[in-house]
Design a protein around this motif. Structure first.
Motif, PDB file in Angstrom:
ATOM      1  N   TRP A  37     -36.829  -5.423  48.402  1.00 53.56           N
ATOM      2  CA  TRP A  37     -36.311  -4.554  47.347  1.00 53.56           C
ATOM      3  C   TRP A  37     -36.178  -5.370  46.061  1.00 53.56           C
ATOM      4  CZ3 TRP A  37     -35.921   0.573  47.775  1.00 53.56           C
ATOM      5  CH2 TRP A  37     -35.826   1.126  49.058  1.00 53.56           C
ATOM      6  N   ARG A  73     -34.614  -2.712  58.698  1.00 53.53           N
ATOM      7  CA  ARG A  73     -35.865  -1.980  58.895  1.00 53.53           C
ATOM      8  C   ARG A  73     -35.897  -1.368  60.272  1.00 53.53           C
ATOM      9  NH1 ARG A  73     -35.807  -5.257  62.774  1.00 53.53           N
ATOM     10  NH2 ARG A  73     -37.607  -6.557  63.368  1.00 53.53           N
ATOM     11  N   ASP A  74     -36.665  -0.286  60.375  1.00 53.01           N
ATOM     12  CA  ASP A  74     -36.902   0.383  61.647  1.00 53.01           C
ATOM     13  C   ASP A  74     -38.407   0.348  61.874  1.00 53.01           C
ATOM     14  OD1 ASP A  74     -37.381   2.159  63.729  1.00 53.01           O
ATOM     15  OD2 ASP A  74     -35.708   3.448  63.166  1.00 53.01           O
ATOM     16  N   SER A 121     -34.062   4.335  51.038  1.00 49.05           N
ATOM     17  CA  SER A 121     -35.063   4.258  52.095  1.00 49.05           C
ATOM     18  C   SER A 121     -36.426   3.995  51.479  1.00 49.05           C
ATOM     19  CB  SER A 121     -35.109   5.558  52.899  1.00 49.05           C
ATOM     20  OG  SER A 121     -33.878   5.825  53.521  1.00 49.05           O
ATOM     21  N   CYS A 122     -37.277   3.323  52.242  1.00 47.65           N
ATOM     22  CA  CYS A 122     -38.653   3.082  51.820  1.00 47.65           C
ATOM     23  C   CYS A 122     -39.558   3.323  53.015  1.00 47.65           C
ATOM     24  CB  CYS A 122     -38.821   1.659  51.305  1.00 47.65           C
ATOM     25  SG  CYS A 122     -40.530   1.221  50.883  1.00 47.65           S
ATOM     26  N   CYS A 173     -39.342  -0.734  46.186  1.00 45.96           N
ATOM     27  CA  CYS A 173     -39.653  -1.452  47.414  1.00 45.96           C
ATOM     28  C   CYS A 173     -41.057  -2.012  47.306  1.00 45.96           C
ATOM     29  CB  CYS A 173     -39.481  -0.590  48.649  1.00 45.96           C
ATOM     30  SG  CYS A 173     -40.714   0.686  48.891  1.00 45.96           S
ATOM     31  N   TYR A 229     -34.635  -0.010  54.750  1.00 51.99           N
ATOM     32  CA  TYR A 229     -33.437   0.562  54.141  1.00 51.99           C
ATOM     33  C   TYR A 229     -32.710  -0.487  53.309  1.00 51.99           C
ATOM     34  CZ  TYR A 229     -34.305   3.875  57.916  1.00 51.99           C
ATOM     35  OH  TYR A 229     -34.893   4.771  58.767  1.00 51.99           O
ATOM     36  N   GLY A 261     -33.489   8.156  47.945  1.00 48.99           N
ATOM     37  CA  GLY A 261     -32.072   7.869  48.131  1.00 48.99           C
ATOM     38  C   GLY A 261     -31.318   7.438  46.896  1.00 48.99           C
ATOM     39  N   GLU A 300     -40.121   5.422  48.011  1.00 48.49           N
ATOM     40  CA  GLU A 300     -38.675   5.230  48.036  1.00 48.49           C
ATOM     41  C   GLU A 300     -37.952   6.573  47.919  1.00 48.49           C
ATOM     42  OE1 GLU A 300     -40.258   1.815  45.280  1.00 48.49           O
ATOM     43  OE2 GLU A 300     -40.594   3.969  45.572  1.00 48.49           O
ATOM     44  N   THR A 327     -40.038   2.139  58.309  1.00 43.77           N
ATOM     45  CA  THR A 327     -39.127   2.426  57.205  1.00 43.77           C
ATOM     46  C   THR A 327     -38.156   1.268  57.005  1.00 43.77           C
ATOM     47  OG1 THR A 327     -39.268   4.794  57.614  1.00 43.77           O
ATOM     48  CG2 THR A 327     -37.414   4.038  56.294  1.00 43.77           C
ATOM     49  N   ARG A 352     -27.551   4.661  49.985  1.00 41.98           N
ATOM     50  CA  ARG A 352     -28.508   4.108  50.928  1.00 41.98           C
ATOM     51  C   ARG A 352     -29.912   4.472  50.481  1.00 41.98           C
ATOM     52  NH1 ARG A 352     -30.101   5.831  57.031  1.00 41.98           N
ATOM     53  NH2 ARG A 352     -30.395   3.758  57.953  1.00 41.98           N
ATOM     54  N   GLN A 392     -28.704  -0.567  52.272  1.00 42.16           N
ATOM     55  CA  GLN A 392     -27.357  -0.021  52.194  1.00 42.16           C
ATOM     56  C   GLN A 392     -26.613  -0.759  51.094  1.00 42.16           C
ATOM     57  OE1 GLN A 392     -25.860   2.578  53.935  1.00 42.16           O
ATOM     58  NE2 GLN A 392     -24.198   2.266  52.475  1.00 42.16           N
TER      59      GLN A 392
END
Length: 124
Positions: free
Chosen positions: A36, A72-73, A21-22, A96, A80, A8, A6, A78, A19, A82
């Protein structure tokens, strides 16, 4: 095994945004969902949000619905979070987690891979 890192977290005033991130690595192909969770001092770890990795389907705790957005991307492995309109009661260590279970619920025990956590502090 999936490794999760993780980033951010930080200190923000009430009403502000962060924001998280993982980043996931390792055996990510078997991951069904990621989520999360957060844990405040003296309290149990609680569910915040989760995303189904393939479909992008999401679920949120009532306490964050409308303020937090999970995404997610897949190309970057990754996830996220927000976080908008932050409140002092959002202060916690945020973790995460990933799971292979296709009947994933909101209990931490449903997740078998965890990150080390990132601190979020919201001042009033």
């Amino acid at each position: 095994q999936v490794q999760l890192v993780e980033s951010g977290g930080g200190l923000v005033q009430a009403g502000g945004s962060l924001r998280l991130s993982c980043a996931a690595s390792g055996s990510t192909a078997s991951t069904y969902a990621m989520g999360w969770f957060r844990q405040a001092p003296g309290k149990e770890r609680e569910f915040v949000a989760r995303v189904i990795w393939s479909s992008g389907g999401t679920s949120y705790a009532d306490s964050v619905k409308g303020r937090f957005t999970i995404s997610r991307d897949n190309t970057k492995n990754t996830m996220y979070l927000q976080m908008n309109s932050l409140k002092p009661e959002d202060t916690a260590v945020y973790y995460c987690a990933a799971t292979r279970l296709t009947t994933v619920g909101r209990a931490p025990g449903n997740y078998d891979n965890w990150g080390q956590g990132t601190q979020v502090a919201v001042s009033s």
